[in-house]
Design a protein around this motif. Sequence first.
Motif, PDB file in Angstrom:
ATOM      1  N   UNK A  55       4.663   6.581  -8.474  1.00 34.16           N
ATOM      2  CA  UNK A  55       5.194   6.771  -7.221  1.00 34.16           C
ATOM      3  C   UNK A  55       4.077   7.635  -6.269  1.00 34.16           C
ATOM      4  N   UNK A  56       4.099   7.077  -5.250  1.00 31.81           N
ATOM      5  CA  UNK A  56       2.965   7.608  -4.389  1.00 31.81           C
ATOM      6  C   UNK A  56       3.930   8.697  -3.704  1.00 31.81           C
ATOM      7  N   UNK A  57       3.698   9.949  -4.090  1.00 33.11           N
ATOM      8  CA  UNK A  57       4.568  11.214  -3.818  1.00 33.11           C
ATOM      9  C   UNK A  57       4.153  11.740  -2.592  1.00 33.11           C
ATOM     10  N   UNK A  58       3.106  11.959  -2.292  1.00 33.65           N
ATOM     11  CA  UNK A  58       2.532  12.684  -1.123  1.00 33.65           C
ATOM     12  C   UNK A  58       1.401  12.132  -0.657  1.00 33.65           C
ATOM     13  N   UNK A  59       0.933  12.281   0.539  1.00 37.29           N
ATOM     14  CA  UNK A  59      -0.524  11.863   0.934  1.00 37.29           C
ATOM     15  C   UNK A  59      -0.912  12.785   1.935  1.00 37.29           C
ATOM     16  N   UNK A  60      -2.472  12.722   2.137  1.00 35.19           N
ATOM     17  CA  UNK A  60      -2.975  13.435   3.221  1.00 35.19           C
ATOM     18  C   UNK A  60      -3.853  12.172   3.751  1.00 35.19           C
ATOM     19  N   UNK A 140       7.977  10.382   2.211  1.00 32.69           N
ATOM     20  CA  UNK A 140       6.783  11.274   2.643  1.00 32.69           C
ATOM     21  C   UNK A 140       5.354  10.689   3.105  1.00 32.69           C
ATOM     22  N   UNK A 141       5.139   9.565   2.607  1.00 27.35           N
ATOM     23  CA  UNK A 141       3.814   8.949   2.899  1.00 27.35           C
ATOM     24  C   UNK A 141       4.113   7.955   4.462  1.00 27.35           C
ATOM     25  N   UNK A 144       0.778   5.564   4.980  1.00 30.25           N
ATOM     26  CA  UNK A 144       0.741   4.393   4.182  1.00 30.25           C
ATOM     27  C   UNK A 144       1.860   3.180   4.756  1.00 30.25           C
ATOM     28  N   UNK A 145       3.159   3.825   5.005  1.00 26.85           N
ATOM     29  CA  UNK A 145       4.152   2.854   5.299  1.00 26.85           C
ATOM     30  C   UNK A 145       3.626   2.226   6.663  1.00 26.85           C
ATOM     31  N   UNK A 146       3.182   3.167   7.580  1.00 28.95           N
ATOM     32  CA  UNK A 146       2.636   2.731   8.967  1.00 28.95           C
ATOM     33  C   UNK A 146       1.581   1.426   8.627  1.00 28.95           C
ATOM     34  N   UNK A 147       0.681   1.844   7.929  1.00 25.95           N
ATOM     35  CA  UNK A 147      -0.456   0.805   7.582  1.00 25.95           C
ATOM     36  C   UNK A 147       0.298  -0.382   6.663  1.00 25.95           C
TER      37      UNK A 147
END
Length: 202
Positions: A55-60, A140-141, A144-147
Motif C-alpha cells: 500500500x502506498x500510504x503517504x507521499x512527499x 492520501x497520495x 500520485x493519483x493526479x499523475x
Amino acid sequence: GEWVASTGRVYDFFDESYVREAPDGALEEYAVSCDYGTANPSSFGLWGRRGEVWYRLREYYYNSREEGFQKTDAEYVRELKVLIGGRRVREVVVDPPAASFIEALRREGLSVVKADNDVLSGIRLTADLLKAGRLVICPACGDAIREFSLYSWDEKREDRDAPIKLNDHAMDDIRYFAATIAAPRREEVFAATFDERDAMFE
C-alpha cells in the motif's frame, strides 16, 4: 475530486477503483521509493505491506520551480525521515543517478538500494501489479493519483514506446518500487490472466 482522463494515458485503466485505504492494524514491513530532483520535482512514497499487497500510504512531493527555491540533500533527508515517521524501513529505493542523495541517506543509517530503471518493463510490471491488486494507492497520495490521470505516451513517436517526460515523478518512484521491491516473484504476477485481474475489481 472528479477523475480527469487524458488521451493516450500510460495507465489508461487506472481509476478510482485502484484507490483505497490500507487495512487497519500494523503492517508487516515498510519501504520507501524516491524519485529525486533538484530543478525537477522530487517524489517520495511510503509503502507498507500486508500479505502480498503493498500500500502506498503517504507521499512527499516537492516542486522547486513552483515553490521558488531548491532544497539541499540534507533537507530532503529530513523530509524523508518525517515521511517515515519512526517506522522501521526495510529499504529506500532511489533512482541511480542521485548519487549525492543516496550517500546522504546512507550516512543517516538507512538501507538504500539503487532502483531498476528500465522504463518500459517497469511500466508493464507496475500495470500488472496494480491489476493484480498487489499495489494499492491510498487516498492520501494525491500527487500520485493526479499523475496517473495525466501520464501519457509520446504520440509524436511512430513507435509510441516512450512516455512524455511530464507529470512523471510519482510515476517514476512507483515504477522503481514495483520493479525493485514489490515483484520478487514476477512469474506469479504474469501468470495471472487479465480476466482474473479484472474480476478482482468487479
